[in-house]
Design an enzyme around this catalytic site. Structure first.
Site, PDB file in Angstrom:
ATOM      1  N   LYS A 185       0.799  -1.232   0.027  1.00  0.00           N
ATOM      2  CA  LYS A 185       0.112  -0.029   0.118  1.00  0.00           C
ATOM      3  C   LYS A 185       1.086   1.218  -0.166  1.00  0.00           C
ATOM      4  O   LYS A 185       1.326   1.761   1.033  1.00  0.00           O
ATOM      5  CB  LYS A 185      -0.726   0.027   1.225  1.00  0.00           C
ATOM      6  CG  LYS A 185      -2.248   0.964   1.108  1.00  0.00           C
ATOM      7  CD  LYS A 185      -2.563   1.720   2.188  1.00  0.00           C
ATOM      8  CE  LYS A 185      -1.484   2.888   2.517  1.00  0.00           C
ATOM      9  NZ  LYS A 185      -1.317   3.869   1.639  1.00  0.00           N
ATOM     10  N   GLU A 200      10.056   1.217  10.440  1.00  0.00           N
ATOM     11  CA  GLU A 200      10.971   2.538  10.112  1.00  0.00           C
ATOM     12  C   GLU A 200      10.310   3.546  10.134  1.00  0.00           C
ATOM     13  O   GLU A 200       9.579   4.046   9.214  1.00  0.00           O
ATOM     14  CB  GLU A 200      11.565   2.265   8.619  1.00  0.00           C
ATOM     15  CG  GLU A 200      12.146   0.856   8.140  1.00  0.00           C
ATOM     16  CD  GLU A 200      13.504   0.808   8.979  1.00  0.00           C
ATOM     17  OE1 GLU A 200      14.048   1.992   9.168  1.00  0.00           O
ATOM     18  OE2 GLU A 200      14.413  -0.401   8.873  1.00  0.00           O
ATOM     19  N   CYS A 257      13.855  10.730   6.015  1.00  0.00           N
ATOM     20  CA  CYS A 257      13.978  10.454   7.654  1.00  0.00           C
ATOM     21  C   CYS A 257      15.342  10.765   8.339  1.00  0.00           C
ATOM     22  O   CYS A 257      15.642  10.841   9.319  1.00  0.00           O
ATOM     23  CB  CYS A 257      13.489   8.947   7.773  1.00  0.00           C
ATOM     24  SG  CYS A 257      14.363   7.885   6.672  1.00  0.00           S
ATOM     25  N   GLU A 316      10.376  16.635  13.355  1.00  0.00           N
ATOM     26  CA  GLU A 316      10.870  16.480  12.231  1.00  0.00           C
ATOM     27  C   GLU A 316      10.577  17.610  11.326  1.00  0.00           C
ATOM     28  O   GLU A 316       9.304  17.975  11.197  1.00  0.00           O
ATOM     29  CB  GLU A 316      10.530  15.258  11.377  1.00  0.00           C
ATOM     30  CG  GLU A 316      11.039  14.210  11.645  1.00  0.00           C
ATOM     31  CD  GLU A 316      10.583  12.873  10.830  1.00  0.00           C
ATOM     32  OE1 GLU A 316       9.168  12.321  10.731  1.00  0.00           O
ATOM     33  OE2 GLU A 316      11.193  12.139  10.242  1.00  0.00           O
TER      34      GLU A 316
HETATM   35  P1  NAD Z   1       2.907   8.859   7.225  1.00  0.00           P
HETATM   36  O1  NAD Z   1       3.030   8.193   8.299  1.00  0.00           O
HETATM   37  O2  NAD Z   1       1.921  10.067   6.973  1.00  0.00           O
HETATM   38  O3  NAD Z   1       2.451   7.804   5.982  1.00  0.00           O
HETATM   39  C1  NAD Z   1       3.164   6.789   5.642  1.00  0.00           C
HETATM   40  C2  NAD Z   1       2.259   5.611   5.135  1.00  0.00           C
HETATM   41  O4  NAD Z   1       1.324   5.124   6.040  1.00  0.00           O
HETATM   42  C3  NAD Z   1       1.444   6.246   3.817  1.00  0.00           C
HETATM   43  O5  NAD Z   1       1.332   5.265   2.896  1.00  0.00           O
HETATM   44  C4  NAD Z   1       0.136   6.419   4.354  1.00  0.00           C
HETATM   45  O6  NAD Z   1      -0.726   6.170   3.490  1.00  0.00           O
HETATM   46  C5  NAD Z   1       0.014   5.273   5.551  1.00  0.00           C
HETATM   47  N1  NAD Z   1      -1.139   5.565   6.467  1.00  0.00           N
HETATM   48  C6  NAD Z   1      -1.322   6.912   7.282  1.00  0.00           C
HETATM   49  N2  NAD Z   1      -2.215   6.773   7.999  1.00  0.00           N
HETATM   50  C7  NAD Z   1      -2.501   5.347   8.042  1.00  0.00           C
HETATM   51  C8  NAD Z   1      -3.297   4.772   8.791  1.00  0.00           C
HETATM   52  N3  NAD Z   1      -4.395   4.916  10.004  1.00  0.00           N
HETATM   53  N4  NAD Z   1      -3.446   3.299   8.611  1.00  0.00           N
HETATM   54  C9  NAD Z   1      -2.635   2.647   7.774  1.00  0.00           C
HETATM   55  N5  NAD Z   1      -1.770   3.211   6.811  1.00  0.00           N
HETATM   56  C10 NAD Z   1      -1.697   4.623   7.327  1.00  0.00           C
HETATM   57  O7  NAD Z   1       4.254   9.506   6.595  1.00  0.00           O
HETATM   58  P2  NAD Z   1       4.695  10.099   5.252  1.00  0.00           P
HETATM   59  O8  NAD Z   1       4.242  11.528   5.345  1.00  0.00           O
HETATM   60  O9  NAD Z   1       4.148   9.307   4.242  1.00  0.00           O
HETATM   61  O10 NAD Z   1       6.371  10.022   5.200  1.00  0.00           O
HETATM   62  C11 NAD Z   1       7.051  10.676   5.918  1.00  0.00           C
HETATM   63  C12 NAD Z   1       7.471   9.941   7.333  1.00  0.00           C
HETATM   64  O11 NAD Z   1       7.914   8.848   7.083  1.00  0.00           O
HETATM   65  C13 NAD Z   1       8.551  10.716   8.011  1.00  0.00           C
HETATM   66  O12 NAD Z   1       8.174  10.881   9.382  1.00  0.00           O
HETATM   67  C14 NAD Z   1       9.538   9.815   7.701  1.00  0.00           C
HETATM   68  O13 NAD Z   1      10.978  10.323   8.750  1.00  0.00           O
HETATM   69  C15 NAD Z   1       9.396   8.710   7.578  1.00  0.00           C
HETATM   70  N6  NAD Z   1      10.210   7.982   6.961  1.00  0.00           N
HETATM   71  C16 NAD Z   1      11.070   6.989   7.811  1.00  0.00           C
HETATM   72  C17 NAD Z   1      12.001   6.147   6.909  1.00  0.00           C
HETATM   73  C18 NAD Z   1      12.798   5.266   7.558  1.00  0.00           C
HETATM   74  O14 NAD Z   1      13.379   4.362   7.001  1.00  0.00           O
HETATM   75  N7  NAD Z   1      12.795   5.320   9.082  1.00  0.00           N
HETATM   76  C19 NAD Z   1      12.150   6.298   5.419  1.00  0.00           C
HETATM   77  C20 NAD Z   1      11.343   7.207   4.912  1.00  0.00           C
HETATM   78  C21 NAD Z   1      10.424   8.014   5.649  1.00  0.00           C
END
Ligand code: NAD
Length: 464
Positions: free
Chosen positions: A162, A238, A272, A369
């Site tokens: 997803k 992650e 991240c 962040e």
């Molecule tokens: P997000 O948490 O808003 O969304 C991530 C994913 O989760 C998306 O696919 C989103 O549709 C899904 N999602 C959101 N709410 C959900 C729910 N209630 N149930 C199921 N899925 C849900 O994050 P983002 O804004 O897409 O990405 C940025 C974040 O990702 C930052 O915090 C960044 O640090 C982190 N990130 C971490 C890594 C790592 O490897 N540690 C790598 C890249 C990004």
């Protein structure tokens, strides 16, 4: 598949001007369960394929992705906004995960031993963990997908992917490439939606799903861990970061500024791993701030398809508003704007490279962040103080330390509570290395051999 009449559509936007690129049907929870059906149906056959066969399919996918880097990069630029050169870099990096895990697919070895009492033999094999739900963020739409699909398929798992609602097109393109490479029907299933909550909840409640691999924010990660706990599902998380970038008094400032630019500006700060706090010894702070300001001011902000673009737009209006809020808060508490600091006019969600110094403790951007091209600088006087400041966060993904004395940098790196440390380097990511965080930055590792183990369950046989 027959579409239910109530299925809604959602737009995929170009962040460089806010225009609609395409609208897609939003998958419902029923669609999610249909994807689980497909993954469960394909599971046994895929798990029982010879590891070498799985490896060769992944290798084919690597080759196909490598031939199609420009096409993948274009999809990334359109829906995510980063400059084409960076997008092409991401596409190559994404392909490398498939190459790496094609090589790892044949190395899921176990152990053999004698029970200490001598009564029997102990054999430990590794079995695929099972149907896996993979949830990825928008910031690296290709690489975050292959970093999960590669090890899952290598281990013999089938998956439901997803992708983020902001960047579904790149994921769909990669799924097509995987099919062309010979991945059988049902092994990789992509569901796209702008309402991920109910869909993911339904999938995680299905007892056939045995694994959740999530990359995204810590807040959503916490929520999903709660759902996964209900059915005691294996999880790899992650999550967010708040990387400190330490510049010690003896650092080579040319190296420190070059690597600071890499750590801050890779992906426009929307990473991240992005340096979120620059902690600089007071004796070199002014020099470092001046040089960093010069480098940041020289960055060309432009639409990602322009030839010399170095920084594209932020992902959406909310992301830019967050950056503006964090900068305004820091300035209201006494930070000084050395460059940037105000949104750029025109369409799209552009924000300029920004350097803030004299950032005061308590500023919100030290806790949250930033996820944008903003570099806050604070000073320290002793190494103990630097370590204490570095660890003053709930996150623990990565830290960066610059010093001419590698032993000293290493000693400091050992005291910082993160899963990864860059020593005189602003980029640590590598498909062959275990990527992941400590504290609230996550659980588990992706990449390296560890990445494969996340999709395997040890299975112990006792026999005489
Ligand atoms: P997000 O948490 O808003 O969304 C991530 C994913 O989760 C998306 O696919 C989103 O549709 C899904 N999602 C959101 N709410 C959900 C729910 N209630 N149930 C199921 N899925 C849900 O994050 P983002 O804004 O897409 O990405 C940025 C974040 O990702 C930052 O915090 C960044 O640090 C982190 N990130 C971490 C890594 C790592 O490897 N540690 C790598 C890249 C990004």
């Amino acid at each position: 598949m027959v579409l239910a009449p109530e299925r809604s559509r959602f737009p995929v936007l170009d962040p460089s001007d806010g225009s609609v690129i395409e609208t897609l049907e939003s998958a419902t929870p029923q669609d999610g369960l249909a994807a689980v059906d497909a993954a469960a149906g394909a599971a046994e056959a895929w798990a029982s394929r010879a590891p070498r066969e799985r490896a060769e399919i992944l290798r084919n996918a690597y080759e196909l992705m490598t031939e199609r880097l420009d096409e993948i990069a274009s999809a990334i630029v359109r829906e995510m906004g980063k400059p084409f050169v960076e997008a092409r870099g991401e596409a190559g990096y994404a392909a490398e995960f498939l190459r790496w895990f094609s090589e790892e697919a044949v190395r899921a070895n176990g152990d053999y031993g004698v029970a200490p009492a001598g009564t029997n033999r102990m054999l430990v094999a590794h079995a695929p963990v099972g149907v896996s739900l993979l949830i990825t963020p928008w910031n690296f739409p290709a690489a975050m997908a292959t970093r999960k699909i590669g090890p899952a398929l290598a281990a013999g798992c089938t998956v439901v992917l997803k992708p983020a609602e902001e960047t579904p097109l790149t994921a769909l393109l990669i799924a097509g490439i995987l099919r062309e490479a010979g991945v059988p029907e049902g092994v990789v299933n992509v569901v796209v939606t702008d309402d991920p909550g109910p869909l993911c909840e339904a999938i995680l409640a299905d007892p056939r799903v045995r694994k959740l691999s999530f990359t995204g924010s810590t807040a959503v990660g916490r929520h999903l861990l709660g759902l996964a706990a209900r059915s005691v599902i294996n999880t790899s998380m992650e999550l967010g970061g708040n990387a400190p970038f330490l510049v010690l008094a003896d650092a080579d400032l040319d190296v420190a500024v070059r690597e600071a630019m890499a750590a801050k500006m890779r992906n426009g700060g929307e990473a991240c791993t992005a340096a979120n706090r620059f902690l600089v010894h007071e004796s070199v702070a002014e020099d470092f701030a001046a040089r960093l300001t010069t480098a940041m001011s020289a960055v060309r902000v432009a639409h990602g398809f322009e030839d010399d673009a170095q920084l594209g737009p932020l992902i959406n209006a909310a992301a830019r508003e967050k950056v503006e809020r964090l900068v305004a808060d820091a300035v209201s508490r006494g930070a000084r704007v050395r460059c940037g600091g105000e949104r750029l006019p025109g369409p799209g969600f552009f924000y300029p490279p920004t350097v803030l110094d004299a950032v005061q403790p308590g500023s919100e951007l030290l806790r949250e962040e930033i996820f944008g091209p903003v570099a806050p600088i604070m000073t320290f006087t002793s190494e103990d103080e630097a370590v204490q400041m570095a660890n003053d966060t709930e996150y623990g993904l990565v830290a960066f330390v610059c010093s001419r004395d590698l032993r000293r940098a290493m000693a400091i790196g050992e005291r910082i509570e993160t899963g990864m440390v860059g020593l005189n380097r602003g980029v640590v990511s590598d498909p062959a290395a275990p990527f992941g965080g400590a504290k609230q930055s996550g659980i588990g590792r992706e990449g390296g051999h560890h990445g494969l183990l996340e999709f395997l369950e040890p299975k112990y046989f006792a026999f005489d």
